[in-house]
Design a protein around this motif. Sequence first.
Motif, PDB file in Angstrom:
ATOM      1  N   SER A  34     -33.882  -8.805 -12.160  1.00 53.13           N
ATOM      2  CA  SER A  34     -32.628  -8.319 -11.580  1.00 53.13           C
ATOM      3  C   SER A  34     -32.863  -7.813 -10.166  1.00 53.13           C
ATOM      4  O   SER A  34     -32.020  -7.981  -9.289  1.00 53.13           O
ATOM      5  CB  SER A  34     -32.067  -7.190 -12.448  1.00 53.13           C
ATOM      6  N   ASP A  35     -34.017  -7.157  -9.975  1.00 52.81           N
ATOM      7  CA  ASP A  35     -34.342  -6.492  -8.715  1.00 52.81           C
ATOM      8  C   ASP A  35     -35.848  -6.578  -8.512  1.00 52.81           C
ATOM      9  O   ASP A  35     -36.614  -6.598  -9.485  1.00 52.81           O
ATOM     10  CB  ASP A  35     -33.956  -5.005  -8.793  1.00 52.81           C
ATOM     11  N   ALA A  36     -36.276  -6.575  -7.253  1.00 56.08           N
ATOM     12  CA  ALA A  36     -37.710  -6.669  -6.978  1.00 56.08           C
ATOM     13  C   ALA A  36     -38.437  -5.342  -7.221  1.00 56.08           C
ATOM     14  O   ALA A  36     -39.536  -5.335  -7.788  1.00 56.08           O
ATOM     15  CB  ALA A  36     -37.935  -7.139  -5.538  1.00 56.08           C
ATOM     16  N   ALA A  37     -37.853  -4.222  -6.784  1.00 55.12           N
ATOM     17  CA  ALA A  37     -38.594  -2.950  -6.767  1.00 55.12           C
ATOM     18  C   ALA A  37     -39.153  -2.548  -8.135  1.00 55.12           C
ATOM     19  O   ALA A  37     -40.344  -2.228  -8.237  1.00 55.12           O
ATOM     20  CB  ALA A  37     -37.732  -1.839  -6.179  1.00 55.12           C
ATOM     21  N   PRO A  38     -38.360  -2.554  -9.199  1.00 52.91           N
ATOM     22  CA  PRO A  38     -38.940  -2.143 -10.492  1.00 52.91           C
ATOM     23  C   PRO A  38     -39.997  -3.117 -11.008  1.00 52.91           C
ATOM     24  O   PRO A  38     -40.905  -2.715 -11.749  1.00 52.91           O
ATOM     25  CB  PRO A  38     -37.724  -2.097 -11.427  1.00 52.91           C
ATOM     26  N   GLU A  68     -37.263 -11.867  -2.866  1.00 52.23           N
ATOM     27  CA  GLU A  68     -38.244 -10.885  -2.409  1.00 52.23           C
ATOM     28  C   GLU A  68     -39.562 -11.031  -3.168  1.00 52.23           C
ATOM     29  O   GLU A  68     -40.649 -10.970  -2.582  1.00 52.23           O
ATOM     30  CB  GLU A  68     -37.678  -9.464  -2.578  1.00 52.23           C
ATOM     31  N   LEU A  69     -39.480 -11.258  -4.463  1.00 51.61           N
ATOM     32  CA  LEU A  69     -40.707 -11.425  -5.271  1.00 51.61           C
ATOM     33  C   LEU A  69     -41.415 -12.737  -4.918  1.00 51.61           C
ATOM     34  O   LEU A  69     -42.641 -12.789  -4.841  1.00 51.61           O
ATOM     35  CB  LEU A  69     -40.371 -11.397  -6.763  1.00 51.61           C
ATOM     36  N   LYS A  70     -40.621 -13.770  -4.688  1.00 49.31           N
ATOM     37  CA  LYS A  70     -41.209 -15.068  -4.327  1.00 49.31           C
ATOM     38  C   LYS A  70     -42.022 -14.938  -3.041  1.00 49.31           C
ATOM     39  O   LYS A  70     -43.157 -15.408  -2.947  1.00 49.31           O
ATOM     40  CB  LYS A  70     -40.106 -16.116  -4.155  1.00 49.31           C
ATOM     41  N   GLU A  71     -41.443 -14.248  -2.066  1.00 45.84           N
ATOM     42  CA  GLU A  71     -42.125 -14.118  -0.779  1.00 45.84           C
ATOM     43  C   GLU A  71     -43.343 -13.206  -0.878  1.00 45.84           C
ATOM     44  O   GLU A  71     -44.423 -13.530  -0.387  1.00 45.84           O
ATOM     45  CB  GLU A  71     -41.139 -13.577   0.262  1.00 45.84           C
ATOM     46  N   ARG A  72     -43.189 -12.093  -1.570  1.00 48.94           N
ATOM     47  CA  ARG A  72     -44.274 -11.109  -1.632  1.00 48.94           C
ATOM     48  C   ARG A  72     -45.509 -11.655  -2.349  1.00 48.94           C
ATOM     49  O   ARG A  72     -46.635 -11.389  -1.954  1.00 48.94           O
ATOM     50  CB  ARG A  72     -43.762  -9.860  -2.361  1.00 48.94           C
ATOM     51  N   TYR A  73     -45.281 -12.403  -3.458  1.00 49.57           N
ATOM     52  CA  TYR A  73     -46.407 -12.869  -4.284  1.00 49.57           C
ATOM     53  C   TYR A  73     -46.673 -14.366  -4.118  1.00 49.57           C
ATOM     54  O   TYR A  73     -47.520 -14.904  -4.805  1.00 49.57           O
ATOM     55  CB  TYR A  73     -46.125 -12.562  -5.758  1.00 49.57           C
ATOM     56  N   ARG A  74     -45.896 -15.036  -3.243  1.00 49.31           N
ATOM     57  CA  ARG A  74     -45.981 -16.509  -3.141  1.00 49.31           C
ATOM     58  C   ARG A  74     -45.755 -17.123  -4.530  1.00 49.31           C
ATOM     59  O   ARG A  74     -46.457 -18.056  -4.934  1.00 49.31           O
ATOM     60  CB  ARG A  74     -47.346 -16.957  -2.590  1.00 49.31           C
ATOM     61  N   ALA A  75     -44.797 -16.579  -5.228  1.00 49.94           N
ATOM     62  CA  ALA A  75     -44.552 -16.994  -6.620  1.00 49.94           C
ATOM     63  C   ALA A  75     -43.683 -18.251  -6.654  1.00 49.94           C
ATOM     64  O   ALA A  75     -42.919 -18.538  -5.732  1.00 49.94           O
ATOM     65  CB  ALA A  75     -43.875 -15.867  -7.390  1.00 49.94           C
ATOM     66  N   HIS A  76     -43.838 -18.955  -7.761  1.00 50.62           N
ATOM     67  CA  HIS A  76     -43.152 -20.217  -8.012  1.00 50.62           C
ATOM     68  C   HIS A  76     -41.944 -19.907  -8.907  1.00 50.62           C
ATOM     69  O   HIS A  76     -42.070 -19.158  -9.866  1.00 50.62           O
ATOM     70  CB  HIS A  76     -44.196 -21.079  -8.733  1.00 50.62           C
ATOM     71  N   VAL A  77     -40.772 -20.458  -8.581  1.00 54.85           N
ATOM     72  CA  VAL A  77     -39.555 -20.149  -9.332  1.00 54.85           C
ATOM     73  C   VAL A  77     -39.160 -21.338 -10.220  1.00 54.85           C
ATOM     74  O   VAL A  77     -38.985 -22.454  -9.722  1.00 54.85           O
ATOM     75  CB  VAL A  77     -38.380 -19.817  -8.378  1.00 54.85           C
ATOM     76  N   VAL A  78     -39.046 -21.074 -11.529  1.00 53.64           N
ATOM     77  CA  VAL A  78     -38.583 -22.112 -12.459  1.00 53.64           C
ATOM     78  C   VAL A  78     -37.220 -21.703 -13.009  1.00 53.64           C
ATOM     79  O   VAL A  78     -36.974 -20.521 -13.266  1.00 53.64           O
ATOM     80  CB  VAL A  78     -39.616 -22.363 -13.585  1.00 53.64           C
TER      81      VAL A  78
END
Length: 257
Positions: A34-38, A68-78
Amino acid sequence: MSTLEIHQIPTRSDNYVYLVKDRGTKRTGVVDPSDAAPVIAALDGLGWTLDTIICTHHHNDHTGGNLELKERYRAHVVGPRADRDRIPGIDEMVGDGDTWRLGGAEARVFDTPGHTRGHITYWFAETKALFCGDTLFALGCGRLFEGTPAQMWTSLSKYRAVPDDTLVYCAHEYTQSNARFALTVETTNADLADRVRRIDALRAAGQRTVPSLMGEERATNPFLRADQATVADAVGKPVADPVAVFAEVRLRKDSFR
Ligand code: ZN
Ligand code: FE
């Protein structure tokens, strides 16, 4: 195949976000951030990083943290193929019948439209975990924002493949209000009455009621029981027409206060 370690994060007023880690490869995901911070705070607390963002549907209270999470961790989104245009940052699209893996942990994907037209569910059979977003809730189901009762009934019916001992990791703590409604439908279901007592005790103690067991949902959730005579009789629809029963139960819940 291997199994997932699962960590539940309460966010906003009633959302649940899940961190999942494959025990074999240690690859880590987040379901419906829902949100990046938590999520960042929880990952830091566990000493985990993030490889994958796993999406059930496009609503902001499930994807608000994606970019925000994708950018911070270079995460892949499915996320859902049928809703690729509405999932922020989507890299990989999955749909009905696909097998998807987080490291060595294997999920079967179901298309479960009704709440939204592109909603999907991830079933990790070996972990005995179902990530169903806003399709199925403890004692409830999602509102039909973009789908018909027939679609939602078909979606819920796909969960028949899921064993009773599977944990249902839904995305909201709506259980207590769902319970009050369920009691108005099945007034003589002893399993339901017993479950509601346990739910009320948990909430009075400030505890979570999610995840729940699929077997408990089958025995007590009126939306999964639209093919049962008790539910059909309660809403005055023929048991031979579970879509009509489901539609009427959903309609009554929409105006229940
Ligand atoms: Zn939603
Ligand atoms: Fe939601």
